[in-house]
Design a protein around this motif. Structure first.
Motif, PDB file in Angstrom:
ATOM      1  N   HIS A  25       0.839  -1.202   0.000  1.00  0.00           N
ATOM      2  CA  HIS A  25       0.000   0.000   0.000  1.00  0.00           C
ATOM      3  C   HIS A  25       0.874   1.253   0.000  1.00  0.00           C
ATOM      4  N   ALA A  26       1.921   1.230   0.833  1.00  0.00           N
ATOM      5  CA  ALA A  26       2.811   2.388   0.910  1.00  0.00           C
ATOM      6  C   ALA A  26       3.508   2.627  -0.425  1.00  0.00           C
ATOM      7  N   ALA A  27       3.926   1.531  -1.082  1.00  0.00           N
ATOM      8  CA  ALA A  27       4.598   1.664  -2.380  1.00  0.00           C
ATOM      9  C   ALA A  27       3.654   2.171  -3.452  1.00  0.00           C
ATOM     10  N   ALA A  28       2.373   1.762  -3.346  1.00  0.00           N
ATOM     11  CA  ALA A  28       1.399   2.139  -4.369  1.00  0.00           C
ATOM     12  C   ALA A  28       0.924   3.578  -4.200  1.00  0.00           C
ATOM     13  N   GLN A  29       1.009   4.099  -2.976  1.00  0.00           N
ATOM     14  CA  GLN A  29       0.477   5.440  -2.726  1.00  0.00           C
ATOM     15  C   GLN A  29       1.304   6.503  -3.448  1.00  0.00           C
ATOM     16  N   ALA A  30       0.625   7.390  -4.142  1.00  0.00           N
ATOM     17  CA  ALA A  30       1.310   8.464  -4.859  1.00  0.00           C
ATOM     18  C   ALA A  30       1.972   9.423  -3.881  1.00  0.00           C
ATOM     19  N   LYS A  31       3.095  10.013  -4.303  1.00  0.00           N
ATOM     20  CA  LYS A  31       3.778  10.998  -3.461  1.00  0.00           C
ATOM     21  C   LYS A  31       3.198  12.388  -3.658  1.00  0.00           C
ATOM     22  N   LYS A  32       2.528  12.582  -4.785  1.00  0.00           N
ATOM     23  CA  LYS A  32       1.895  13.866  -5.089  1.00  0.00           C
ATOM     24  C   LYS A  32       0.734  13.623  -6.036  1.00  0.00           C
ATOM     25  N   ILE A  33      -0.353  14.368  -5.860  1.00  0.00           N
ATOM     26  CA  ILE A  33      -1.486  14.329  -6.789  1.00  0.00           C
ATOM     27  C   ILE A  33      -1.329  15.498  -7.752  1.00  0.00           C
ATOM     28  N   LYS A  34      -1.214  15.212  -9.040  1.00  0.00           N
ATOM     29  CA  LYS A  34      -1.060  16.272 -10.042  1.00  0.00           C
ATOM     30  C   LYS A  34      -2.357  16.403 -10.839  1.00  0.00           C
ATOM     31  N   ILE A  35      -2.882  17.613 -10.873  1.00  0.00           N
ATOM     32  CA  ILE A  35      -4.146  17.883 -11.560  1.00  0.00           C
ATOM     33  C   ILE A  35      -3.922  18.958 -12.610  1.00  0.00           C
ATOM     34  N   GLY A  36      -4.315  18.676 -13.839  1.00  0.00           N
ATOM     35  CA  GLY A  36      -4.306  19.682 -14.891  1.00  0.00           C
ATOM     36  C   GLY A  36      -5.668  20.342 -14.972  1.00  0.00           C
ATOM     37  N   PHE A  37      -5.691  21.662 -15.029  1.00  0.00           N
ATOM     38  CA  PHE A  37      -6.964  22.399 -15.023  1.00  0.00           C
ATOM     39  C   PHE A  37      -6.952  23.377 -16.194  1.00  0.00           C
ATOM     40  N   VAL A  38      -7.793  23.118 -17.190  1.00  0.00           N
ATOM     41  CA  VAL A  38      -7.865  23.948 -18.394  1.00  0.00           C
ATOM     42  C   VAL A  38      -9.104  24.837 -18.312  1.00  0.00           C
ATOM     43  N   THR A  39      -8.897  26.131 -18.440  1.00  0.00           N
ATOM     44  CA  THR A  39     -10.010  27.068 -18.394  1.00  0.00           C
ATOM     45  C   THR A  39      -9.628  28.333 -19.154  1.00  0.00           C
ATOM     46  N   THR A  40     -10.506  29.319 -19.164  1.00  0.00           N
ATOM     47  CA  THR A  40     -10.250  30.565 -19.893  1.00  0.00           C
ATOM     48  C   THR A  40      -9.744  31.621 -18.916  1.00  0.00           C
ATOM     49  N   LEU A  41      -8.495  32.037 -19.098  1.00  0.00           N
ATOM     50  CA  LEU A  41      -7.864  32.973 -18.166  1.00  0.00           C
ATOM     51  C   LEU A  41      -7.453  34.282 -18.837  1.00  0.00           C
ATOM     52  N   SER A  42      -7.840  34.461 -20.093  1.00  0.00           N
ATOM     53  CA  SER A  42      -7.560  35.715 -20.796  1.00  0.00           C
ATOM     54  C   SER A  42      -8.738  36.036 -21.710  1.00  0.00           C
ATOM     55  N   PRO A  44     -12.211  38.433 -22.992  1.00  0.00           N
ATOM     56  CA  PRO A  44     -13.389  39.041 -22.372  1.00  0.00           C
ATOM     57  C   PRO A  44     -14.122  38.152 -21.377  1.00  0.00           C
ATOM     58  N   ASN A  45     -13.941  36.838 -21.450  1.00  0.00           N
ATOM     59  CA  ASN A  45     -14.626  35.937 -20.515  1.00  0.00           C
ATOM     60  C   ASN A  45     -13.682  35.329 -19.481  1.00  0.00           C
ATOM     61  N   ALA A  46     -12.536  35.969 -19.265  1.00  0.00           N
ATOM     62  CA  ALA A  46     -11.548  35.459 -18.313  1.00  0.00           C
ATOM     63  C   ALA A  46     -12.083  35.430 -16.889  1.00  0.00           C
ATOM     64  N   ALA A  47     -13.047  36.293 -16.569  1.00  0.00           N
ATOM     65  CA  ALA A  47     -13.575  36.344 -15.196  1.00  0.00           C
ATOM     66  C   ALA A  47     -14.118  34.991 -14.757  1.00  0.00           C
ATOM     67  N   TYR A  48     -14.664  34.207 -15.708  1.00  0.00           N
ATOM     68  CA  TYR A  48     -15.216  32.900 -15.357  1.00  0.00           C
ATOM     69  C   TYR A  48     -14.109  31.904 -15.015  1.00  0.00           C
ATOM     70  N   GLY A  49     -13.050  31.926 -15.813  1.00  0.00           N
ATOM     71  CA  GLY A  49     -11.932  31.035 -15.526  1.00  0.00           C
ATOM     72  C   GLY A  49     -11.256  31.385 -14.214  1.00  0.00           C
ATOM     73  N   ILE A  50     -11.157  32.668 -13.927  1.00  0.00           N
ATOM     74  CA  ILE A  50     -10.565  33.109 -12.665  1.00  0.00           C
ATOM     75  C   ILE A  50     -11.436  32.675 -11.493  1.00  0.00           C
ATOM     76  N   ASP A  51     -12.754  32.775 -11.663  1.00  0.00           N
ATOM     77  CA  ASP A  51     -13.682  32.319 -10.622  1.00  0.00           C
ATOM     78  C   ASP A  51     -13.534  30.814 -10.388  1.00  0.00           C
ATOM     79  N   MET A  52     -13.372  30.057 -11.468  1.00  0.00           N
ATOM     80  CA  MET A  52     -13.162  28.612 -11.349  1.00  0.00           C
ATOM     81  C   MET A  52     -11.864  28.307 -10.606  1.00  0.00           C
ATOM     82  N   ARG A  53     -10.811  29.003 -10.975  1.00  0.00           N
ATOM     83  CA  ARG A  53      -9.517  28.796 -10.308  1.00  0.00           C
ATOM     84  C   ARG A  53      -9.591  29.176  -8.833  1.00  0.00           C
ATOM     85  N   ASN A  54     -10.201  30.323  -8.545  1.00  0.00           N
ATOM     86  CA  ASN A  54     -10.343  30.763  -7.157  1.00  0.00           C
ATOM     87  C   ASN A  54     -11.103  29.736  -6.319  1.00  0.00           C
ATOM     88  N   SER A  55     -12.145  29.173  -6.902  1.00  0.00           N
ATOM     89  CA  SER A  55     -12.989  28.221  -6.168  1.00  0.00           C
ATOM     90  C   SER A  55     -12.281  26.894  -5.959  1.00  0.00           C
TER      91      SER A  55
END
Length: 396
Positions: A25-42, A44-55
């Motif tokens: 179990h110890a060997a199988a457990q990840a040392k870090k969880i890596k998450i890729g998050f794709v959204t709109t950050l630039s 006219p609609n960047a405010a939504y991506g920023i809200d998603m990131r903030n949340s």
């Protein structure tokens, strides 16, 4: 061999087996969880991506920046609201950053462009907004989940609301891309009256709706239904009000009024109708904590984009905890994601067989808090436990 000796040997073997299991179990457990998050950050609609990131970041703060006791790294990428850019960023996250989970995605056309390489790599993809009908139906996949909704669901709720309001003749206006088509089809799936006109506009560059509004005036429907996220929604409400049609022909919408657009729409959206699965005032403990702490940290009210992203973080965390951080256990992760064993901001969370939520839709309205402050509140529940119509097409 004497019995006492046999018992000692058996006991030693059992202890040894337990030690090996713990080591595995110890060997199988990840040392870090890596998450890729794709959204709109630039753009006219960047405010939504920023809200998603903030949340998403707020959810990580609430869980001590760890999932199942394991540190989390999130890599945010800007899709620029372009399918080809979203696809490039997705490929980069998969191939160079080698993330364990993919999340985010505001726009259906961006998600559809990025979808196949993710699921083909057997990486779990959890949408925090887009829910195109194709992925809820024929193209459903064990590695895809939508922690938001299927595109048709909220419009189906508005269709029920139109019936309750005794609307007989309806005019539909929506942008001509994947989500816009689904949003138009969704309301037609439940509306019992006659659709007397439908316009599908250019996306995302059309911001002049004078031609469509002129056709509405000439047709004289009982009501108009629209779906225009972001700045397009601001422009439609502005021009509709300038045409003096709001009192004459009631306006119904989905995903057109939110915490970002409301700052610009203001009085324009008062006395109009909209339906959604979530609102800042839903009474659930997780929602109250999310909204309260978001306001405290960002001095603003979160949008539904943020609420969904907060849920995505907690959904992933529930799966990591259930598998004790063994990210190679794909079957265990899938079952844990399907179980949705976490406190959602929308209340009890339940997935359909196609990995899209089954949930309630509420009638909402914008209201004036003070001279310069506006907010959104829940009026009533339109329908409970609403399933999307594409689920029967899913063969999982």
């Amino acid at each position: 061999m004497k019995m006492s000796t046999l018992l000692r040997v058996t006991g030693a073997l059992a202890v040894s087996a337990l030690a090996l299991t713990a080591a595995d179990h110890a060997a199988a457990q990840a040392k870090k969880i890596k998450i890729g998050f794709v959204t709109t950050l630039s753009g006219p609609n960047a405010a939504y991506g920023i809200d998603m990131r903030n949340s998403f970041e707020l959810a990580l703060d609430h869980m001590g920046r760890k999932m199942g006791g394991i540190p989390v790294e999130v890599i945010y990428e800007d899709d620029e609201q372009k399918p080809e850019v979203g696809k490039q960023k997705t490929d980069k996250l998969l191939q160079r950053d080698r993330v364990d989970f993919m999340a985010g995605y505001i726009w259906s056309n961006v998600l559809l462009a990025s979808y196949k390489p993710v699921v083909d790599s057997k990486t779990f993809l959890i949408s925090a907004n887009a829910g195109p009908s194709q992925l809820a139906g024929e193209q459903c996949n064990p590695y895809f989940f939508a922690a938001s909704w299927a595109n048709e669901q909220n419009p189906m709720g508005v269709g029920h609301l139109l019936n309750q309001k005794n609307v007989k003749r309806l005019y539909i206006v929506a942008p001509n891309y994947a989500a816009g088509q689904d949003m138009a089809n969704g309301v037609k799936a439940t509306f019992k009256g006659e659709v007397v006109g439908q316009d599908m506009t250019r996306w995302p560059d059309q911001l002049d709706f004078s031609a469509e509004i002129s056709k509405i005036r000439a047709t004289k429907p009982d009501a108009v239904y629209i779906f225009f996220p972001g700045r397009a929604g601001v422009q439609f409400y502005t021009q509709y009000s300038q045409a003096n049609l709001k009192k004459e022909i009631p306006l119904y919408s989905v995903f057109t009024v939110d915490g970002v657009t409301l700052k610009l729409q203001k009085d324009l959206v008062l006395d109009t109708y909209f339906g959604l699965f979530w609102a800042p005032d839903l009474p659930y403990a997780a929602n109250q904590k999310f909204v309260t702490d978001y306001k405290k940290k960002h001095k603003d009210t979160p949008t539904f984009y943020g609420a969904q992203s907060y849920d995505v973080a907690n959904l992933i965390a529930s799966a990591v905890a259930a598998t004790k951080g063994n990210l190679k256990d794909k079957e265990g992760l899938r079952k844990a994601l399907e179980a949705a064993n976490f406190d959602s901001v929308r209340g009890p969370m339940k997935f359909n067989k196609n990995h899209f939520p089954i949930h309630a839709i509420y009638q909402q309205e914008a209201y004036k808090v003070s001279e310069n402050e506006y907010d959104i509140r829940t009026i009533s529940k339109i329908i409970d436990n609403l399933e999307d119509p594409s689920a029967p097409k899913c063969k999982m």
